[in-house]
Design a protein around this motif. Structure first.
Motif: not given
Length: 917
Positions: A890-917
């Motif tokens: 420590a620090p940080p004051f939690y078990n870093i081998f079991a938990y992470n402190g990253y918090g809320r993550a967010f992504w915006v993703q756009y996918r476009i296919d050009f004839g993919t099957n």
């Protein structure tokens, strides 16, 4: 179960149905499942297989392959990652069933990956998951339990098979942007995949670029300062400038000296107070300048092709290449006088006739950029011929595979002699001789309280560089016949394999590290080669219309070049009983082995430093709490053992799968794994703990544990000064074939899908793992050590993990909520068996729950827009009021081998296919 329809796509290197000899219609539906080399009709086998598709990774809200594997209920063990600035801060791995990461065999398309060149915790080889690009992943299959009779060494906890995409027609472009709501970690990813089929040629390709900014501890309000410590008695700053009197144990009053360095650490350096020691110059914000999440940038390229040479022969090639650059900031460097003199940093002050030591922790304003940077490259190659022997049911596959990993690291680090010379000129003055082994100086104490410049820091530092690499390659011949002959109940299938391989590991150490030139730094080193060969056979035998047996056996031999050798035979027996079409009852029994880690066999003597508590001195010299011997940096060394033999294991399991229809499934399985002759280097913390128990008479001084622990802890002589008396000088870590380990548990789950008309299509799923017991025995005759009980020094294994999904789709819209519940673990005080924060007690940390959510909209038939939120509720690691850092980590004051402190993550993703099957 969604992977059933796709499973046939993962045998592109097998002849198509049109190339097969005429046979029963069911042969058109034969598929390959991880854990067997024989194509079969049913997806479910005698062993449970967990399947995770590329769509699952996307909709369940995971960043990468590593995150999705660590979130599986079977991955119950705590592991090191970016949050821990140890030996491999830029690599990630998993622990299946709470066992060592080295007991999980990670494959790519059924072929082994090269080990990461650096050693996990400075001790053992493992496979890094960071370099695997998600763009190329078709699905991942996890098969728990012993699988050596099919795959050879290391498959003790289980097998993870990462299956890459093989057949695409057209091009798909995928772009993703994201970050974290609490700041830091902004990331971008661009993927381009595609393929084309001609009459005799299939081509598939993929490209991926990704970038991620770091997250610093100062960007999270529960890791930014020492005020986050749950123990109010320990809420004082990091001692950035201290003068400690070795006789009184008190700090010198800094007076106005702190004003001279007040600008350090972003202007947070103040005159602070430590109970029992006095006033000093310190910064409570100092820990916040280390990274929680690395800065990373990577690019990957994938190519797969199959060329039909004729009706019964194909040539295939597959190449995956990746380059990654990662930066990890472990925080501040520091200085104490005459580090290599063996005096604990103490000097004799001639003017004041006293013993004292000095400490200067360098701020970012002083040291500049000191990231630990790794440039890594990895590759996986397979070339082969396959087909069908004309006029027979025999399929053949002759191939060469090779996998390699190279890591180049660079880090700016202070040099002992040069740094001592600098501070002698700054305030210590010339050395005036020695007394009782202590160097004599007449320091100018007021001159001590001044900052240095980055140019001065670089002048007494050097670039610590290493270039490490591993590779493994093999030649393989495989024959398969799904209908060797027929019994009244059906066809007997057979598969055989012959394999010749060679493995290389090279992890040199910078000469300055082995020669004590660098301050407070040690490292891993070693180099070696291993040759191996194997022959294996597998049968599928229908005993009755409702009962099928599977038998497999394999003989592996290996030779450690210029070291020992060994050979192992392993086998597996499985039974599948289907009293009705919708119900499968299954059972299996297997043996397995792991060749000893090359890091154990060929190490050059891996030195390391670890923040530890000297339990003996705390109890003998005290006081406790606020023991001055807590959280000290102690030196250890791991020595080689060239005569290590294989680790052996046995496992068995049984369970059922009930699928009344294609929309409903229920399953449950029991597993039990027992490991013998385990190569288990003793825990540093546990060694010091046991040594004290033996010295205090609470353990029999003549017991195997005491004889071993006392022999491996090297202490200095008695001294009238408690600070210098019986100081730990070195702890030796041994690796020997002696330990035993056993684990058992239950996995269960189910899924259901419903079409509710205008409301849309709904899906529900649950998966659960409950560890029933997990024990180790370090030496024969010792009592069992229960790893699920307290006093496990941060093993932090989860007794239970539950995951659940609720999905919905209607027209162009779809959504998914994914939840993970981690069971309770012993709290910090309980894991060390000592009371910490006043007013708290040894107990448990409650369950920890996380939720991910994704929403997708099909903008057109060929394009989709998605929004994903990971950790929707922005849940912090569980609060542990006993986690005060008094026992290290420590620090940080939690078990870093079991938990992470990253918090809320967010992504915006756009996918476009050009004839993919």
């Amino acid at each position: 179960m969604a992977a059933t329809a796709r499973a046939q796509e993962d045998s592109p290197d097998q002849p198509g149905a049109e190339d097969q000899p005429a046979a029963a219609p069911t042969e058109l539906d034969r598929i390959l499942v991880t854990g067997s080399r024989i194509p079969r009709v049913q997806l479910e086998t005698a062993s449970p297989v967990v399947t995770i598709t590329a769509e699952d990774i996307q909709r369940q809200g995971f960043r990468n392959v590593s995150d999705v594997l660590r979130a599986q209920p079977l991955a119950t063990g705590a592991v090191q990652d970016n949050q821990f600035s140890g030996f491999t801060p830029n690599a990630t791995t998993i622990s299946l069933l709470g066992l060592s990461p080295s007991f999980t065999l990670i494959l790519m398309d059924g072929r082994p990956l090269a080990d990461y060149p650096l050693l996990y915790n400075g001790q053992s080889n493992f496979t890094d998951l960071t370099s695997i690009p998600t763009a190329m992943v078709e699905r991942i299959e996890i098969l728990p339990g012993n699988q050596s009779s099919i795959y050879g060494s290391a498959a003790i906890a289980g097998v993870v098979n990462i299956i890459l995409k093989k057949h695409l027609d057209g091009i798909q472009l995928d772009a993703r942007l994201g970050g974290y709501s609490d700041g830091g970690g902004e990331n971008q990813r661009l993927q381009l995949t595609g393929g084309k089929s001609w009459d005799n040629l299939d081509l598939t390709f993929g490209l991926q670029y990704s970038h991620q900014d770091p997250i610093y501890m100062r960007q999270r309000d529960f890791t930014d300062t020492t005020d986050d410590n749950p123990n109010p008695d320990l809420r004082y700053g990091s001692r950035t400038f201290i003068i400690l009197n070795g006789i009184t144990g008190q700090y010198d009053e800094p007076g106005t000296g702190c004003d001279n360095v007040a600008a350090n650490f972003g202007g947070t350096t103040i005159r602070d107070f430590r109970p029992g020691r006095g006033f000093f110059c310190g910064s409570r914000a100092q820990p916040g300048f280390a990274t929680l999440l690395n800065e990373e940038e990577g690019v990957s390229a994938y190519f797969n092709s199959t060329y039909r040479l004729g009706d019964n022969a194909n040539f295939y090639a597959s190449v995956l290449y990746g380059k990654n650059k990662a930066k990890n900031d472990s925080g501040s460097r520091f200085w104490i006088p005459n580090y290599n003199a063996g005096t604990g940093g103490y000097i004799w002050n001639q003017a004041e006739q006293t013993l004292e030591t000095y400490q200067h922790i360098f701020s970012p304003e002083e040291q500049g950029v000191t990231n630990y940077t790794t440039d890594s490259s990895s590759y996986n190659l397979a070339l082969g011929f396959n087909g069908t022997i004309t006029g027979s049911n025999w399929d053949y596959d002759l191939y060469y595979s090779r996998s390699g990993y190279e890591v180049k690291s660079d880090q700016l680090w202070p040099l002992v002699d040069e740094m001592d010379a600098f501070f002698q000129e700054q305030f210590l003055g010339p050395q005036l001789g020695t007394t009782s082994g202590y160097p004599i100086y007449e320091p100018d104490k007021q001159a001590f309280y001044q900052s240095i410049t980055p140019e001065q820091f670089r002048a007494f530092s050097g670039n610590l560089r290493n270039n490490s690499d591993t590779w493994t390659h093999s030649f393989n011949v495989q024959l398969t016949n799904p209908e060797l002959f027929r019994l009244p109940a059906g066809a007997v299938g057979v598969a055989g394999v012959v394999q010749f391989g060679y493995q290389h590991w090279n992890n040199p150490v910078d000469p300055g590290v082995s020669g004590d030139a660098y301050f407070g730094l040690s490292g891993t080193s070693g180099s070696g080669n291993r040759a191996n060969r194997a022959v294996g056979v597998e049968f599928s035998i229908p005993l009755l219309k409702t009962l099928t047996a599977s038998l497999s056996g394999r003989y592996d031999s290996y030779k450690n070049i210029h070291a020992g050798s060994d050979a192992q035979g392993t086998y597996k027996v499985g039974l599948e009983f289907r009293p009705v079409e919708s119900l499968l009852l299954r059972a299996n029994y297997a043996t397995a082995f792991r060749a000893p880690d090359m890091g154990y066999v060929f190490t050059g003597g891996n030195g390391f430093f670890s923040q530890q508590t000297d339990y003996y001195k705390c109890e003998t010299y005290g006081p406790n709490p606020n023991c001055p011997f807590e959280g000290n940096s102690l030196e250890g060394i791991q020595v080689a053992n060239p005569d290590l033999k294989s680790i052996n294991a046995k496992s068995y399991g049984f369970g059922f799968v009930w699928s009344p229809n294609e929309r409903h499934t229920l399953h449950a399985d029991y597993y039990n794994v027992r490991i013998e002759d385990e190569v288990l280097p003793q825990s540093f913390s546990r060694t010091l703990f046991d040594e004290n128990e033996c010295r205090q008479g609470r353990l029999d001084i003549n017991s195997p544990t005491c004889v071993d622990a006392l022999s491996r802890v090297q202490r200095g002589p008695l001294n009238a000064n408690p600070l210098l008396s019986e100081t730990v000088q070195l702890v030796t870590i041994k690796a020997i074939n002696i330990a035993e380990e056993q684990i058992s548990g239950i996995t269960a789950g189910g899924s259901a899908r419903f079409d509710w008309g205008n409301w849309g299509e709904f899906g529900f799923g649950l998966d659960y793992n409950l560890t029933l017991d997990h024990t180790t025995v370090t030496f024969p005759g010792d009592p069992e050590n229960d790893l699920l009980s307290p006093q496990q020094a941060l093993s932090a294994e989860f007794k239970s993990v539950l995951t659940g999904d609720i999905s919905w789709s209607k027209g162009p819209w779809s959504a998914n909520v994914h939840g993970i519940r981690y069971g309770s673990t012993p709290n910090y005080a309980a894991q060390f068996g000592i009371d910490t924060t006043p007013g708290t007690s040894q107990g448990k940390v409650g369950p920890h729950m996380l939720y991910n959510m994704s929403v997708s909209y099909d903008v057109t038939d060929k394009s989709t827009l998605s929004v994903t939120v990971n950790n929707v509720l922005n849940t912090e690691p569980p609060f542990d009021p006993t986690y005060d850092g008094s026992q290290g980590f420590a620090p940080p004051f939690y078990n870093i081998f079991a938990y992470n402190g990253y918090g809320r993550a967010f992504w915006v993703q756009y996918r476009i296919d050009f004839g993919t099957n």
